[in-house]
Design a protein around this motif. Structure first.
Motif, PDB file in Angstrom:
ATOM      1  N   MET A 172      42.726  52.279  38.700  1.00 11.04           N
ATOM      2  CA  MET A 172      42.417  51.863  40.069  1.00 11.04           C
ATOM      3  C   MET A 172      42.062  50.382  40.112  1.00 11.04           C
ATOM      4  O   MET A 172      42.558  49.627  40.940  1.00 11.04           O
ATOM      5  CB  MET A 172      41.260  52.698  40.641  1.00 11.04           C
ATOM      6  CG  MET A 172      40.875  52.312  42.047  1.00 11.04           C
ATOM      7  SD  MET A 172      42.188  52.759  43.212  1.00 11.04           S
ATOM      8  CE  MET A 172      41.422  52.220  44.722  1.00 11.04           C
ATOM      9  N   ASP A 173      41.177  49.964  39.170  1.00  4.74           N
ATOM     10  CA  ASP A 173      40.786  48.557  39.118  1.00  4.74           C
ATOM     11  C   ASP A 173      41.981  47.688  38.772  1.00  4.74           C
ATOM     12  O   ASP A 173      42.140  46.573  39.278  1.00  4.74           O
ATOM     13  CB  ASP A 173      39.671  48.369  38.080  1.00  4.74           C
ATOM     14  CG  ASP A 173      38.354  49.015  38.533  1.00  4.74           C
ATOM     15  OD1 ASP A 173      38.228  49.213  39.766  1.00  4.74           O
ATOM     16  OD2 ASP A 173      37.499  49.271  37.687  1.00  4.74           O
ATOM     17  N   GLN A 174      42.817  48.230  37.903  1.00  6.23           N
ATOM     18  CA  GLN A 174      43.987  47.432  37.495  1.00  6.23           C
ATOM     19  C   GLN A 174      44.946  47.231  38.670  1.00  6.23           C
ATOM     20  O   GLN A 174      45.485  46.140  38.859  1.00  6.23           O
ATOM     21  CB  GLN A 174      44.703  48.158  36.347  1.00  6.23           C
ATOM     22  CG  GLN A 174      45.851  47.338  35.771  1.00  6.23           C
ATOM     23  CD  GLN A 174      46.471  48.034  34.562  1.00  6.23           C
ATOM     24  OE1 GLN A 174      46.047  49.126  34.143  1.00  6.23           O
ATOM     25  NE2 GLN A 174      47.484  47.385  33.994  1.00  6.23           N
ATOM     26  N   SER A 175      45.168  48.250  39.460  1.00  9.08           N
ATOM     27  CA  SER A 175      46.050  48.135  40.632  1.00  9.08           C
ATOM     28  C   SER A 175      45.448  47.179  41.658  1.00  9.08           C
ATOM     29  O   SER A 175      46.140  46.321  42.239  1.00  9.08           O
ATOM     30  CB  SER A 175      46.261  49.513  41.285  1.00  9.08           C
ATOM     31  OG  SER A 175      46.878  50.391  40.369  1.00  9.08           O
ATOM     32  N   PHE A 176      44.142  47.290  41.897  1.00  7.72           N
ATOM     33  CA  PHE A 176      43.474  46.412  42.849  1.00  7.72           C
ATOM     34  C   PHE A 176      43.515  44.963  42.375  1.00  7.72           C
ATOM     35  O   PHE A 176      43.702  44.021  43.146  1.00  7.72           O
ATOM     36  CB  PHE A 176      42.036  46.898  43.038  1.00  7.72           C
ATOM     37  CG  PHE A 176      41.302  46.187  44.117  1.00  7.72           C
ATOM     38  CD1 PHE A 176      41.709  46.263  45.435  1.00  7.72           C
ATOM     39  CD2 PHE A 176      40.181  45.398  43.804  1.00  7.72           C
ATOM     40  CE1 PHE A 176      41.025  45.596  46.425  1.00  7.72           C
ATOM     41  CE2 PHE A 176      39.508  44.735  44.800  1.00  7.72           C
ATOM     42  CZ  PHE A 176      39.908  44.835  46.121  1.00  7.72           C
ATOM     43  N   ARG A 177      43.335  44.800  41.039  1.00  5.20           N
ATOM     44  CA  ARG A 177      43.392  43.454  40.455  1.00  5.20           C
ATOM     45  C   ARG A 177      44.774  42.852  40.642  1.00  5.20           C
ATOM     46  O   ARG A 177      44.926  41.664  40.943  1.00  5.20           O
ATOM     47  CB  ARG A 177      43.019  43.551  38.976  1.00  5.20           C
ATOM     48  CG  ARG A 177      42.912  42.172  38.322  1.00  5.20           C
ATOM     49  CD  ARG A 177      42.432  42.253  36.891  1.00  5.20           C
ATOM     50  NE  ARG A 177      43.407  42.909  36.036  1.00  5.20           N
ATOM     51  CZ  ARG A 177      43.220  44.101  35.448  1.00  5.20           C
ATOM     52  NH1 ARG A 177      42.090  44.787  35.635  1.00  5.20           N
ATOM     53  NH2 ARG A 177      44.153  44.657  34.685  1.00  5.20           N
ATOM     54  N   LYS A 178      45.785  43.666  40.471  1.00  3.39           N
ATOM     55  CA  LYS A 178      47.159  43.193  40.634  1.00  3.39           C
ATOM     56  C   LYS A 178      47.427  42.771  42.064  1.00  3.39           C
ATOM     57  O   LYS A 178      48.060  41.733  42.327  1.00  3.39           O
ATOM     58  CB  LYS A 178      48.124  44.299  40.206  1.00  3.39           C
ATOM     59  CG  LYS A 178      49.580  43.866  40.221  1.00  3.39           C
ATOM     60  CD  LYS A 178      50.472  45.000  39.711  1.00  3.39           C
ATOM     61  CE  LYS A 178      51.926  44.562  39.709  1.00  3.39           C
ATOM     62  NZ  LYS A 178      52.821  45.676  39.241  1.00  3.39           N
ATOM     63  N   ILE A 179      46.924  43.554  43.028  1.00  4.33           N
ATOM     64  CA  ILE A 179      47.115  43.216  44.453  1.00  4.33           C
ATOM     65  C   ILE A 179      46.432  41.893  44.779  1.00  4.33           C
ATOM     66  O   ILE A 179      46.977  41.023  45.472  1.00  4.33           O
ATOM     67  CB  ILE A 179      46.581  44.344  45.337  1.00  4.33           C
ATOM     68  CG1 ILE A 179      47.441  45.604  45.190  1.00  4.33           C
ATOM     69  CG2 ILE A 179      46.574  43.903  46.807  1.00  4.33           C
ATOM     70  CD1 ILE A 179      46.868  46.833  45.853  1.00  4.33           C
TER      71      ILE A 179
ATOM     72  N   ILE B  69      39.346  34.972  44.521  1.00  2.00           N
ATOM     73  CA  ILE B  69      38.993  34.704  43.113  1.00  2.00           C
ATOM     74  C   ILE B  69      37.636  35.328  42.787  1.00  2.00           C
ATOM     75  O   ILE B  69      37.430  35.917  41.703  1.00  2.00           O
ATOM     76  CB  ILE B  69      38.974  33.189  42.846  1.00  2.00           C
ATOM     77  CG1 ILE B  69      40.395  32.632  42.908  1.00  2.00           C
ATOM     78  CG2 ILE B  69      38.348  32.879  41.489  1.00  2.00           C
ATOM     79  CD1 ILE B  69      40.470  31.136  42.810  1.00  2.00           C
ATOM     80  N   GLU B  70      36.680  35.252  43.738  1.00  2.00           N
ATOM     81  CA  GLU B  70      35.369  35.860  43.527  1.00  2.00           C
ATOM     82  C   GLU B  70      35.490  37.386  43.431  1.00  2.00           C
ATOM     83  O   GLU B  70      34.809  38.032  42.594  1.00  2.00           O
ATOM     84  CB  GLU B  70      34.433  35.468  44.664  1.00  2.00           C
ATOM     85  CG  GLU B  70      34.021  34.011  44.627  1.00  2.00           C
ATOM     86  CD  GLU B  70      33.169  33.619  45.813  1.00  2.00           C
ATOM     87  OE1 GLU B  70      32.991  34.480  46.721  1.00  2.00           O
ATOM     88  OE2 GLU B  70      32.686  32.466  45.867  1.00  2.00           O
ATOM     89  N   ASP B  71      36.375  37.951  44.296  1.00  2.00           N
ATOM     90  CA  ASP B  71      36.601  39.407  44.220  1.00  2.00           C
ATOM     91  C   ASP B  71      37.187  39.794  42.876  1.00  2.00           C
ATOM     92  O   ASP B  71      36.767  40.789  42.244  1.00  2.00           O
ATOM     93  CB  ASP B  71      37.532  39.857  45.341  1.00  2.00           C
ATOM     94  CG  ASP B  71      36.887  39.737  46.713  1.00  2.00           C
ATOM     95  OD1 ASP B  71      35.643  39.675  46.779  1.00  2.00           O
ATOM     96  OD2 ASP B  71      37.637  39.660  47.721  1.00  2.00           O
TER      97      ASP B  71
END
Length: 237
Positions: A1-8, A55-57
């Motif tokens: 989940m974090d990886q997908s959100f990071r990619k977006i 970037i902060e997110d």
């Protein structure tokens, strides 16, 4: 989940980065007006704020993943570079506006000076025309006065010529009368000469007749004395 959100988030940061660079490029091209520059700066500022937030997110998501902090640092460096480029583009645009403003003021000053020069030149030309008109009017008055004097002088000369012609005509008449008298006197002199010649001839003829008569008488007496003497001699013999 974090990886997908990071990619977006990464994809969104990439899109925003491209959009920010596009705004910086537009500013570097030199907006036509300050209002246009202000509008581009506002849009670029909004995009840069979104990039900063993303970037902060992303940094919060990978906070527990030290191996991904390197990617965050690269994004921060890219962000700082874009901000510096944005500032440089604004400075360049502002300098261009200053140059244009100074050029406009300079051109305006030149235009005003040209207008002032043209006005002064027009005024000087107008004054020169007025001066020339006054001189021309004065000259025309002088010419008119001269023509009037010339006409009066011509009239005086004409009157003098008329009087002279009258005198000449009178003199001519007198000369003609004198010529007639001279002709008549000449005729009388010729007639007197002829009469004088006739008188001389008559005197000469009278003298010839007189001397002829005297000679005739003398000859007669001489002949008579001769005859008487001859007779006397004859008587004496």
């Amino acid at each position: 989940m974090d990886q997908s959100f990071r990619k977006i988030i990464s994809q969104e940061i990439t899109k925003l980065d491209l959009l920010l660079k596009a705004f910086i490029n537009d500013i570097n091209q030199g907006p036509e007006t300050k209002e246009k520059l202000r509008d581009l700066n506002n849009q670029a500022y909004d995009v840069s704020e979104h990039i900063k937030l993303r970037i902060e997110d992303l940094e919060g998501i990978i906070e527990n993943t030290p191996t991904l902090k390197k990617d965050i640092n690269i994004l921060k460096e890219q962000y700082s570079k874009n901000i510096n480029n944005l500032r440089s583009a604004n400075l360049k645009a502002q300098l261009n506006f200053d140059v244009l403003t100074r050029s406009a003021l300079f051109n305006k000053d030149i235009h005003e000076k040209q207008n002032d020069f043209l006005k002064k030149r027009k005024q000087a030309k107008k004054e020169e025309l007025i001066s020339n008109s006054i001189k021309l009017t004065t000259g025309l008055k002088d010419v008119t006065k001269f023509i009037a004097q010339t006409v009066k002088h011509s009239e005086d000369n004409l009157n003098l010529l008329t009087k002279s012609s009258s005198k000449i005509y009178s003199t001519n008449e007198e000369l003609h009368s004198m010529d007639t008298n001279i002709i008549q006197s000449r005729k009388l002199l010729k007639k007197y000469d002829r009469r004088h010649l006739t008188d001389k001839l008559l005197i000469v003829l009278a003298l010839i007749f007189f001397f002829s008569a005297v000679l005739y008488i003398i000859s007669k007496r001489v002949s008579l004395f001769g005859i008487l003497g001859f007779r006397k001699k004859a008587i004496n013999n």
